[in-house]
Motif scaffolding. Structure first.
Motif, PDB file in Angstrom:
ATOM      1  N   LYS A   1     124.899 101.822   5.147  1.00 36.45           N
ATOM      2  CA  LYS A   1     125.434 100.590   4.565  1.00 36.45           C
ATOM      3  C   LYS A   1     126.914 100.695   4.269  1.00 36.45           C
ATOM      4  CE  LYS A   1     121.140  98.771   3.199  1.00 36.45           C
ATOM      5  NZ  LYS A   1     120.518  97.554   2.758  1.00 36.45           N
ATOM      6  N   GLY A   2     127.518 101.822   4.599  1.00 35.67           N
ATOM      7  CA  GLY A   2     128.954 101.962   4.430  1.00 35.67           C
ATOM      8  C   GLY A   2     129.394 102.308   3.019  1.00 35.67           C
ATOM      9  N   TYR A   3     128.500 102.893   2.218  1.00 33.01           N
ATOM     10  CA  TYR A   3     128.866 103.222   0.838  1.00 33.01           C
ATOM     11  C   TYR A   3     129.144 104.703   0.633  1.00 33.01           C
ATOM     12  CZ  TYR A   3     127.129  98.607  -0.465  1.00 33.01           C
ATOM     13  OH  TYR A   3     126.946  97.273  -0.581  1.00 33.01           O
ATOM     14  N   SER A   4     129.178 105.484   1.718  1.00 30.76           N
ATOM     15  CA  SER A   4     129.331 106.923   1.515  1.00 30.76           C
ATOM     16  C   SER A   4     130.736 107.222   0.999  1.00 30.76           C
ATOM     17  CB  SER A   4     129.066 107.669   2.815  1.00 30.76           C
ATOM     18  OG  SER A   4     129.919 107.200   3.821  1.00 30.76           O
TER      19      SER A   4
ATOM     20  N   TRP B   1     118.278 108.528   0.390  1.00 31.67           N
ATOM     21  CA  TRP B   1     119.338 107.633  -0.127  1.00 31.67           C
ATOM     22  C   TRP B   1     120.652 107.886   0.604  1.00 31.67           C
ATOM     23  CZ3 TRP B   1     119.497 103.123  -1.979  1.00 31.67           C
ATOM     24  CH2 TRP B   1     118.638 102.671  -2.990  1.00 31.67           C
ATOM     25  N   ARG B   2     120.908 109.171   0.941  1.00 30.84           N
ATOM     26  CA  ARG B   2     122.150 109.483   1.661  1.00 30.84           C
ATOM     27  C   ARG B   2     122.209 108.711   2.975  1.00 30.84           C
ATOM     28  NH1 ARG B   2     122.909 116.057   0.802  1.00 30.84           N
ATOM     29  NH2 ARG B   2     122.707 116.012  -1.463  1.00 30.84           N
ATOM     30  N   GLN B   3     121.065 108.684   3.699  1.00 32.50           N
ATOM     31  CA  GLN B   3     121.056 107.960   4.979  1.00 32.50           C
ATOM     32  C   GLN B   3     121.347 106.474   4.755  1.00 32.50           C
ATOM     33  OE1 GLN B   3     119.266 110.291   7.435  1.00 32.50           O
ATOM     34  NE2 GLN B   3     119.358 111.563   5.616  1.00 32.50           N
ATOM     35  N   VAL B   4     120.658 105.909   3.725  1.00 32.87           N
ATOM     36  CA  VAL B   4     120.819 104.478   3.474  1.00 32.87           C
ATOM     37  C   VAL B   4     122.264 104.167   3.101  1.00 32.87           C
ATOM     38  CG1 VAL B   4     120.145 102.584   1.929  1.00 32.87           C
ATOM     39  CG2 VAL B   4     118.415 104.188   2.765  1.00 32.87           C
TER      40      VAL B   4
ATOM     41  N   GLU C   1     127.078 100.639  -4.488  1.00 32.67           N
ATOM     42  CA  GLU C   1     128.491 100.988  -4.380  1.00 32.67           C
ATOM     43  C   GLU C   1     128.924 101.897  -5.532  1.00 32.67           C
ATOM     44  OE1 GLU C   1     131.002  97.615  -3.928  1.00 32.67           O
ATOM     45  OE2 GLU C   1     132.750  98.834  -3.419  1.00 32.67           O
ATOM     46  N   LYS C   2     128.538 101.478  -6.728  1.00 34.01           N
ATOM     47  CA  LYS C   2     128.949 102.199  -7.930  1.00 34.01           C
ATOM     48  C   LYS C   2     128.347 103.604  -7.985  1.00 34.01           C
ATOM     49  CE  LYS C   2     129.215 101.302 -12.899  1.00 34.01           C
ATOM     50  NZ  LYS C   2     128.641 100.476 -13.964  1.00 34.01           N
ATOM     51  N   TYR C   3     127.110 103.750  -7.511  1.00 35.79           N
ATOM     52  CA  TYR C   3     126.406 105.025  -7.657  1.00 35.79           C
ATOM     53  C   TYR C   3     126.197 105.744  -6.324  1.00 35.79           C
ATOM     54  CZ  TYR C   3     125.597 103.028 -12.280  1.00 35.79           C
ATOM     55  OH  TYR C   3     125.772 102.470 -13.513  1.00 35.79           O
ATOM     56  N   ALA C   4     127.036 105.410  -5.329  1.00 38.13           N
ATOM     57  CA  ALA C   4     126.868 106.006  -3.992  1.00 38.13           C
ATOM     58  C   ALA C   4     127.055 107.524  -4.007  1.00 38.13           C
ATOM     59  CB  ALA C   4     127.866 105.377  -3.022  1.00 38.13           C
ATOM     60  N   ASP C   5     127.816 108.023  -4.989  1.00 37.00           N
ATOM     61  CA  ASP C   5     128.083 109.462  -5.032  1.00 37.00           C
ATOM     62  C   ASP C   5     126.892 110.268  -5.525  1.00 37.00           C
ATOM     63  OD1 ASP C   5     128.542 108.012  -7.439  1.00 37.00           O
ATOM     64  OD2 ASP C   5     129.451 109.790  -8.341  1.00 37.00           O
ATOM     65  N   LEU C   6     125.980 109.640  -6.307  1.00 37.32           N
ATOM     66  CA  LEU C   6     124.962 110.424  -7.010  1.00 37.32           C
ATOM     67  C   LEU C   6     123.950 111.145  -6.110  1.00 37.32           C
ATOM     68  CD1 LEU C   6     124.388 108.307 -10.247  1.00 37.32           C
ATOM     69  CD2 LEU C   6     125.916 110.235  -9.847  1.00 37.32           C
TER      70      LEU C   6
ATOM     71  N   ARG D   1     111.090  98.956  -1.974  1.00 41.68           N
ATOM     72  CA  ARG D   1     111.709  99.955  -1.103  1.00 41.68           C
ATOM     73  C   ARG D   1     110.701 101.068  -0.875  1.00 41.68           C
ATOM     74  NH1 ARG D   1     117.418  98.745  -1.674  1.00 41.68           N
ATOM     75  NH2 ARG D   1     117.964  98.213  -3.811  1.00 41.68           N
ATOM     76  N   GLU D   2     110.112 101.067   0.277  1.00 46.32           N
ATOM     77  CA  GLU D   2     109.008 101.993   0.537  1.00 46.32           C
ATOM     78  C   GLU D   2     109.396 103.449   0.272  1.00 46.32           C
ATOM     79  OE1 GLU D   2     107.217 101.371   4.354  1.00 46.32           O
ATOM     80  OE2 GLU D   2     105.918 103.122   4.076  1.00 46.32           O
ATOM     81  N   ASP D   3     110.604 103.823   0.706  1.00 51.64           N
ATOM     82  CA  ASP D   3     111.029 105.214   0.559  1.00 51.64           C
ATOM     83  C   ASP D   3     111.333 105.612  -0.885  1.00 51.64           C
ATOM     84  OD1 ASP D   3     110.768 105.864   3.188  1.00 51.64           O
ATOM     85  OD2 ASP D   3     112.872 105.458   3.706  1.00 51.64           O
ATOM     86  N   PHE D   4     111.575 104.616  -1.724  1.00 53.78           N
ATOM     87  CA  PHE D   4     112.060 104.931  -3.076  1.00 53.78           C
ATOM     88  C   PHE D   4     111.139 104.456  -4.192  1.00 53.78           C
ATOM     89  CE2 PHE D   4     115.850 104.315  -0.309  1.00 53.78           C
ATOM     90  CZ  PHE D   4     116.181 105.653  -0.201  1.00 53.78           C
ATOM     91  N   ARG D   5     110.064 103.744  -3.849  1.00 52.78           N
ATOM     92  CA  ARG D   5     109.241 103.167  -4.909  1.00 52.78           C
ATOM     93  C   ARG D   5     108.593 104.229  -5.792  1.00 52.78           C
ATOM     94  NH1 ARG D   5     105.223 101.213  -0.632  1.00 52.78           N
ATOM     95  NH2 ARG D   5     106.327  99.231  -0.835  1.00 52.78           N
ATOM     96  N   ASN D   6     108.368 105.426  -5.240  1.00 53.43           N
ATOM     97  CA  ASN D   6     107.742 106.474  -6.046  1.00 53.43           C
ATOM     98  C   ASN D   6     108.574 106.894  -7.249  1.00 53.43           C
ATOM     99  OD1 ASN D   6     105.321 106.728  -4.831  1.00 53.43           O
ATOM    100  ND2 ASN D   6     105.937 108.351  -3.427  1.00 53.43           N
TER     101      ASN D   6
END
Lengths: 456, 196
Positions: A381-384, A374-377, A342-347, A293-298
């Protein structure tokens, strides 16, 4: 299952405790600042650490193979685990082969991530955590609330009560010196009688096949050097290329974590002790996915110092348990959704995006940018979170049409004027800690129509 | 069938970004002036105690005066072997050290910026030794204090050790309400004999 906001609300019921928690963590952040300001080269060190970690991620497959080869040449048995389940099964098998049903464990966030203790308990294996803070949360049957300070949420009186119940100390004694001495005596016996010890890994060196474990208490060493079998569990991202790079990371780690110049012990395990077995388990558990995941690999650059938690205004006031994941705070909030969106969508929403986390991060992870991304993703994906989705949809419907927008504005002004209780109530999350602003008599558009339109 | 190893390596290889060079870290160096003073200052601040000595006889006097009160006192230093129990075998049972009160060892060198000393298995004989004793004393040569961890790893270089550790002060914890307590699981005190 409760989300971050609901769990934080429980923590926030006790206002004094929230203040105490907030101040304690800020004090640690302040100690970090004092230590950091003593090193004029601090920013260069951060940059070097960041670049080394970027190199590691770009060449991880080679470094893993190099480490495996060198560790094996040193006499360490190397295991690979795709996920938490495989990791736990390997540990269990190693113990079973030796006929061992009791193990002592030093701090390892990876084993928290894998829920190793629960798994082993179900297999009839007794595990004792030897880090004092971890032992305390283990007695309380809780998860650590902080990766460096596992029981930072607990008052000494509560710890005194736990020790009274489990270790037989006098009721009402909450003196930290006395309680620590009690734990020392109790765990010394554990160290001397356990044949198996499990430790985490802070750094593993591809060049030499050795690994480094840092503690202040000396518990990892007491366990490992007295055991017949030492198992070390590490995430695959813990590799660094060369021994000399430890110079950079060991200077950054504890200054960032607690403001100490270094941990009391930084132990370099290269070969098993004569007659001892040494095993290392290289665990993926979603890391290779995050790497893609390019945006998150860091986020994989993290060295687990906890600085982002100590500085985070949301963490300090909501407590580690509100994150309902082994690694809490800002860094946990970008690691957790990788495992289960799904489980951690709130974090990722449990943040003000103030950016303080990114500023203190010793390896320059762009934490708050990743929270935002992550919020955008998650929304795409419908997990907000459901309430947020509904209100966003309603707002989009209103904003789509000028007519609806004008009507909604007018309705809001009339409501606030005639029936403020319709807004100023518990159903409106904005009203919980603040008053709604006073409403203007007319909208800008209405004002413009009467005051300016004719005069042009 | 693929092993987990092959699967993990394949996934990593597939997902890792394009290669980025390692940075040059040779410019990181500390100030070698006043290293001994800084070492003393920092170690004292983290709960250690520094005793400057000029000869092994001074250490012997200290040991005779402070450590021989019926307890078990051990050393891995041959020159102290006549006044303390000399541990010189690597193959002893580590559990045999469980009742040690005082231990005196040597260190390869010390680090000024954090008060740590570097010891390896050759010095320790038994790895558990500096952790299991109640009180630890370490002899370090004042000429062997390097400024920072960069010089420390330069000095370690490619030396071959089976186990090595940096030790900075007594074992400690602040897990109960951030109250610092010395003597968590390892030694309750750490003394450095700084030999000039």
């Amino acid at each position: 299952m409760k989300d971050h906001a609901e769990l934080a609300e429980i923590f926030n019921k006790d206002e004094q405790r929230v203040d105490w928690h907030d101040e304690t963590l800020w004090w640690i952040r302040a100690k970090r600042d004092i230590a950091v300001h003593k090193l004029p080269e601090w920013e260069e060190l951060r940059e070097a650490a960041s670049q080394i970690k970027v190199n590691v991620l770009s060449n991880l497959s080679q470094y893993l193979k190099q480490f495996e080869k060198n560790a094996q040449a040193n006499g360490i048995v190397v295991h690979w685990a795709k996920d938490a389940g495989e990791h736990n099964r390997i540990v269990h098998l190693l113990l079973k082969e030796q006929g061992i049903d009791k193990m002592v464990k030093s701090k390892s966030m990876l084993t928290e991530e894998c829920h190793l203790n629960e798994y082993l308990k179900a297999q009839g294996i007794n595990v004792i955590d030897s880090d004092l803070g971890e032992r305390i949360v283990q007695l309380a049957e809780e998860m650590p609330s902080h990766i460096v300070l596992p029981c930072i949420h607990k008052k000494k009186e509560e710890i005194g009560e736990l020790f009274h119940q489990h270790l037989g100390t006098p009721a009402g004694n909450a003196d930290p010196q006395f309680l620590t001495e009690t734990a020392r005596q109790h765990l010394r016996d554990t160290f001397l009688t356990r044949r198996a010890a499990l430790t985490g890994v802070n750094f593993a060196i591809a060049e030499t096949g050795e690994f480094v474990v840092c503690t202040n208490e000396g518990n990892a060493d007491m366990g490992a050097h007295l055991s017949d079998i030492h198992i070390a569990s590490m995430g695959i991202e813990k590799l660094i290329p060369e021994r000399k790079h430890l110079g950079i990371f060991l200077r950054l780690l504890t200054r960032s974590a607690t403001g100490q110049p270094i941990t009391t012990y930084s132990s370099h395990f290269k070969k098993p002790r004569e007659g001892q077995q040494m095993h290392i388990i290289l665990v993926d558990n979603g890391r290779s996915v995050q790497l893609g995941r390019e945006d998150f690999r860091n986020s994989l650059k993290c060295i687990r110092c906890g600085a982002c938690m100590n500085t985070c205004p949301v963490y300090r006031r909501s407590g580690g348990h509100s994150y309902h994941y082994a690694i809490s705070g800002p860094i946990g909030s970008i690691l957790a959704p990788n495992l289960d969106m799904e489980k951690y969508a709130d974090l990722p929403f449990a943040s003000t995006l103030c950016g303080s986390c990114s500023n203190v991060c010793p390896v320059k992870i762009d934490i708050h940018d990743q929270l935002y991304k992550w919020r955008q993703v998650l929304v795409q994906k419908g997990y907000s979170p459901k309430t947020k989705t509904a209100s966003m949809k309603a707002m989009a419907w209103v904003l789509e049409s000028p007519g609806r927008y004008r009507a909604a504005g007018k309705a809001a002004r009339v409501t606030m004027k005639l029936a403020p209780f319709a807004v100023n109530n518990k159903l409106n999350p904005w009203y919980k800690h603040r008053d709604m602003p006073a409403v203007p008599k007319q909208s800008f558009n209405e004002w413009y129509q009467t005051n300016r339109k004719d005069k042009i | 069938m693929f092993s987990s190893r092959d699967e993990i390596l394949a996934a990593v290889e597939r997902n890792q970004p394009s290669f980025t060079e390692l940075p040059d870290i040779t410019a990181f160096k500390g100030d070698s002036n006043k290293s001994v003073d800084r070492f003393t200052e920092i170690l004292s601040a983290i709960g250690g105690k520094v005793i400057p000595v000029k000869s092994i006889d001074e250490i012997r006097n200290h040991v005779a005066k402070n450590m021989q009160q019926g307890g078990r006192n051990i050393t891995t230093v041959p020159l102290l072997g006549d006044i303390m129990e000399h541990v010189y075998r690597k193959d002893s049972n580590p559990h045999s050290l469980q009742d040690v009160d005082n231990a005196v060892i040597e260190a390869h060198f010390g680090v000024a910026e954090n008060g740590a000393v570097w010891v390896t298995e050759e010095i320790l004989m038994l790895r558990v030794l500096p952790f299991i004793c109640q009180h630890l004393a370490v002899i370090v040569n004042a000429n062997d204090i390097v400024p920072t961890m960069h010089e420390a790893y330069e000095r370690i270089g490619n030396t071959n050790y089976d186990f090595g550790t940096f030790i900075a002060g007594p074992s400690k914890t602040a897990d109960i309400e951030q109250s610092l307590v010395l003597g968590a699981h390892g030694p309750r005190s750490m003394t450095i004999f700084l030999m000039s």
